[in-house]
Design a protein around this motif. Sequence first.
Motif, PDB file in Angstrom:
ATOM      1  N   LYS A   8       0.802  -1.227   0.000  1.00 52.93           N
ATOM      2  CA  LYS A   8       0.000   0.000   0.000  1.00 52.93           C
ATOM      3  C   LYS A   8       0.839   1.284   0.000  1.00 52.93           C
ATOM      4  O   LYS A   8       0.302   2.369  -0.227  1.00 52.93           O
ATOM      5  N   ARG A   9       2.135   1.175   0.252  1.00 51.39           N
ATOM      6  CA  ARG A   9       2.931   2.376   0.514  1.00 51.39           C
ATOM      7  C   ARG A   9       3.100   3.270  -0.706  1.00 51.39           C
ATOM      8  O   ARG A   9       2.897   4.481  -0.627  1.00 51.39           O
ATOM      9  N   ALA A  10       3.482   2.705  -1.836  1.00 52.71           N
ATOM     10  CA  ALA A  10       3.697   3.532  -3.026  1.00 52.71           C
ATOM     11  C   ALA A  10       2.406   4.227  -3.437  1.00 52.71           C
ATOM     12  O   ALA A  10       2.398   5.426  -3.741  1.00 52.71           O
ATOM     13  N   GLY A  11       1.308   3.489  -3.439  1.00 50.78           N
ATOM     14  CA  GLY A  11       0.025   4.082  -3.798  1.00 50.78           C
ATOM     15  C   GLY A  11      -0.395   5.166  -2.825  1.00 50.78           C
ATOM     16  O   GLY A  11      -0.950   6.195  -3.233  1.00 50.78           O
ATOM     17  N   LYS A  12      -0.156   4.943  -1.543  1.00 50.80           N
ATOM     18  CA  LYS A  12      -0.519   5.937  -0.533  1.00 50.80           C
ATOM     19  C   LYS A  12       0.309   7.197  -0.687  1.00 50.80           C
ATOM     20  O   LYS A  12      -0.218   8.319  -0.552  1.00 50.80           O
ATOM     21  N   LEU A  13       1.595   7.049  -0.982  1.00 49.85           N
ATOM     22  CA  LEU A  13       2.439   8.221  -1.208  1.00 49.85           C
ATOM     23  C   LEU A  13       1.939   9.026  -2.404  1.00 49.85           C
ATOM     24  O   LEU A  13       1.896  10.261  -2.356  1.00 49.85           O
ATOM     25  N   CYS A  14       1.569   8.340  -3.457  1.00 48.93           N
ATOM     26  CA  CYS A  14       1.042   9.028  -4.638  1.00 48.93           C
ATOM     27  C   CYS A  14      -0.245   9.779  -4.288  1.00 48.93           C
ATOM     28  O   CYS A  14      -0.454  10.926  -4.712  1.00 48.93           O
ATOM     29  N   GLU A  15      -1.099   9.145  -3.494  1.00 49.96           N
ATOM     30  CA  GLU A  15      -2.358   9.784  -3.084  1.00 49.96           C
ATOM     31  C   GLU A  15      -2.102  11.017  -2.228  1.00 49.96           C
ATOM     32  O   GLU A  15      -2.683  12.091  -2.457  1.00 49.96           O
ATOM     33  N   LEU A  16      -1.210  10.891  -1.243  1.00 52.13           N
ATOM     34  CA  LEU A  16      -0.930  11.999  -0.335  1.00 52.13           C
ATOM     35  C   LEU A  16      -0.277  13.175  -1.042  1.00 52.13           C
ATOM     36  O   LEU A  16      -0.519  14.339  -0.698  1.00 52.13           O
ATOM     37  N   LEU A  17       0.547  12.879  -2.055  1.00 51.24           N
ATOM     38  CA  LEU A  17       1.354  13.910  -2.694  1.00 51.24           C
ATOM     39  C   LEU A  17       0.811  14.341  -4.055  1.00 51.24           C
ATOM     40  O   LEU A  17       1.455  15.132  -4.746  1.00 51.24           O
ATOM     41  N   ALA A  18      -0.360  13.829  -4.419  1.00 49.61           N
ATOM     42  CA  ALA A  18      -1.004  14.202  -5.682  1.00 49.61           C
ATOM     43  C   ALA A  18      -0.128  13.890  -6.893  1.00 49.61           C
ATOM     44  O   ALA A  18       0.054  14.707  -7.788  1.00 49.61           O
ATOM     45  N   ILE A  19       0.412  12.672  -6.898  1.00 54.26           N
ATOM     46  CA  ILE A  19       1.209  12.168  -8.007  1.00 54.26           C
ATOM     47  C   ILE A  19       0.424  11.051  -8.676  1.00 54.26           C
ATOM     48  O   ILE A  19      -0.129  10.185  -7.982  1.00 54.26           O
ATOM     49  N   PRO A  20       0.321  11.009 -10.002  1.00 55.71           N
ATOM     50  CA  PRO A  20      -0.395   9.912 -10.672  1.00 55.71           C
ATOM     51  C   PRO A  20       0.165   8.549 -10.257  1.00 55.71           C
ATOM     52  O   PRO A  20       1.379   8.342 -10.261  1.00 55.71           O
ATOM     53  N   THR A  21      -0.724   7.634  -9.886  1.00 57.94           N
ATOM     54  CA  THR A  21      -0.313   6.315  -9.416  1.00 57.94           C
ATOM     55  C   THR A  21      -0.115   5.362 -10.592  1.00 57.94           C
ATOM     56  O   THR A  21      -1.047   5.138 -11.369  1.00 57.94           O
ATOM     57  N   PRO A  22       1.071   4.779 -10.736  1.00 55.49           N
ATOM     58  CA  PRO A  22       1.279   3.809 -11.821  1.00 55.49           C
ATOM     59  C   PRO A  22       0.487   2.531 -11.568  1.00 55.49           C
ATOM     60  O   PRO A  22       0.222   2.178 -10.410  1.00 55.49           O
ATOM     61  N   ALA A  23       0.138   1.824 -12.625  1.00 59.01           N
ATOM     62  CA  ALA A  23      -0.692   0.625 -12.497  1.00 59.01           C
ATOM     63  C   ALA A  23      -0.028  -0.432 -11.630  1.00 59.01           C
ATOM     64  O   ALA A  23      -0.704  -1.172 -10.903  1.00 59.01           O
ATOM     65  N   TRP A  24       1.313  -0.502 -11.663  1.00 59.35           N
ATOM     66  CA  TRP A  24       2.000  -1.534 -10.888  1.00 59.35           C
ATOM     67  C   TRP A  24       2.040  -1.236  -9.387  1.00 59.35           C
ATOM     68  O   TRP A  24       2.523  -2.057  -8.606  1.00 59.35           O
ATOM     69  N   ALA A  25       1.518  -0.080  -8.970  1.00 55.07           N
ATOM     70  CA  ALA A  25       1.451   0.251  -7.544  1.00 55.07           C
ATOM     71  C   ALA A  25       0.029   0.126  -7.004  1.00 55.07           C
ATOM     72  O   ALA A  25      -0.236   0.509  -5.862  1.00 55.07           O
ATOM     73  N   ILE A  26      -0.888  -0.427  -7.792  1.00 56.22           N
ATOM     74  CA  ILE A  26      -2.293  -0.570  -7.405  1.00 56.22           C
ATOM     75  C   ILE A  26      -2.578  -2.028  -7.061  1.00 56.22           C
ATOM     76  O   ILE A  26      -2.218  -2.937  -7.816  1.00 56.22           O
ATOM     77  N   ILE A  27      -3.254  -2.255  -5.940  1.00 54.62           N
ATOM     78  CA  ILE A  27      -3.609  -3.603  -5.509  1.00 54.62           C
ATOM     79  C   ILE A  27      -4.908  -4.005  -6.180  1.00 54.62           C
ATOM     80  O   ILE A  27      -5.917  -3.300  -6.089  1.00 54.62           O
ATOM     81  N   SER A  28      -4.903  -5.150  -6.858  1.00 58.65           N
ATOM     82  CA  SER A  28      -6.123  -5.644  -7.487  1.00 58.65           C
ATOM     83  C   SER A  28      -7.054  -6.219  -6.424  1.00 58.65           C
ATOM     84  O   SER A  28      -6.622  -6.549  -5.308  1.00 58.65           O
ATOM     85  N   LEU A  29      -8.325  -6.361  -6.756  1.00 62.36           N
ATOM     86  CA  LEU A  29      -9.329  -6.803  -5.790  1.00 62.36           C
ATOM     87  C   LEU A  29      -9.072  -8.212  -5.266  1.00 62.36           C
ATOM     88  O   LEU A  29      -9.440  -8.546  -4.143  1.00 62.36           O
ATOM     89  N   ASP A  30      -8.442  -9.049  -6.082  1.00 67.68           N
ATOM     90  CA  ASP A  30      -8.243 -10.450  -5.697  1.00 67.68           C
ATOM     91  C   ASP A  30      -6.812 -10.746  -5.266  1.00 67.68           C
ATOM     92  O   ASP A  30      -6.369 -11.890  -5.298  1.00 67.68           O
TER      93      ASP A  30
END
Length: 301
Positions: A206-228
């Motif tokens: 969750k860390r890379a995605g959270k950093l992108c969210e907090l800092l308003a940086i576009p999140t790359p697909a490889w930093a997103i957790i899929s539902l499964d």
Amino acid sequence: MTSVRFGFLAEPSSMSWSAGSIAPLPKYEQLVACIQDGERLYGDWCYPPLLPVSRNGGETQSAPEMPVGFALPATHELLLTGAHTGEEAENFFIALFGMLNGLRLQREGWQNFYRAPVRRGVLCDFHADAREIAQALEVATQFWDAQNDGGVRKLTFGALHWHLFAQLYAHDFERFNAQYMALDACWKLAQKTVVGCPQGGISHAKRAGKLCELLAIPTPAWAIISLDNKDCPLSGRRNDLIHEAMYAGHPVGFAHPAEYRDMERELTCLVARIFLRLLGIQNEYTSSTCTTRQTIGFSFV
């Protein structure tokens, strides 16, 4: 007021901001020519010399191995004033000035390991002119001055230093591993300086995605957790490498990832954006996606 010589920068860059100034040394042209005319310069890099060994009854020849380290001459001088003096601040501003030029710069007397970049822009995917670099140094000075905790300053330099050093490794799995360490340092830095950053034990996934969210940086697909899945592709690759010595589903060095083939390069670009945003730099570059191959402008919003 303190001054320190540093290098290697093959451009007569000079500038000033509230904390100090940077200027080329008097013999700058001769120092640059000495390296550029040397036999160890190839393309954008200066390579270490081979070590001599003794064999055949004392005959000496070059051995196919690298020295522990090698030095490049200082080409510029950093002058810091007021409350910004001291070795810790000197190291930080030299390294940051280097990053903003796409180089790994260091104070006189320090050693280089592996190869050393000698052309501007080698270690970055943006272009910043002198005015924009001075602006970035000004913003970084405000961040530095606001940190009363010495541990934060040390962590800041550590993340910056390792982001640049990580790019000197020869293999992509080495660069990936080292760059992930820089990302982890950025996460710890965010916990200490960013309002709203989770303080508990949040998983690597969750860390890379959270950093992108907090800092308003576009999140790359490889930093997103899929539902499964409990891992994102980034943390999955990191876990396999760290815990199982596996890379791309094979023992380290025997395969290159077929999925997200550019993740190592894009991770490097993402760490740069995250680090600069943590310093407070908000501009065209830090708001851009890390998955592009184009060079991004550095103009401030």
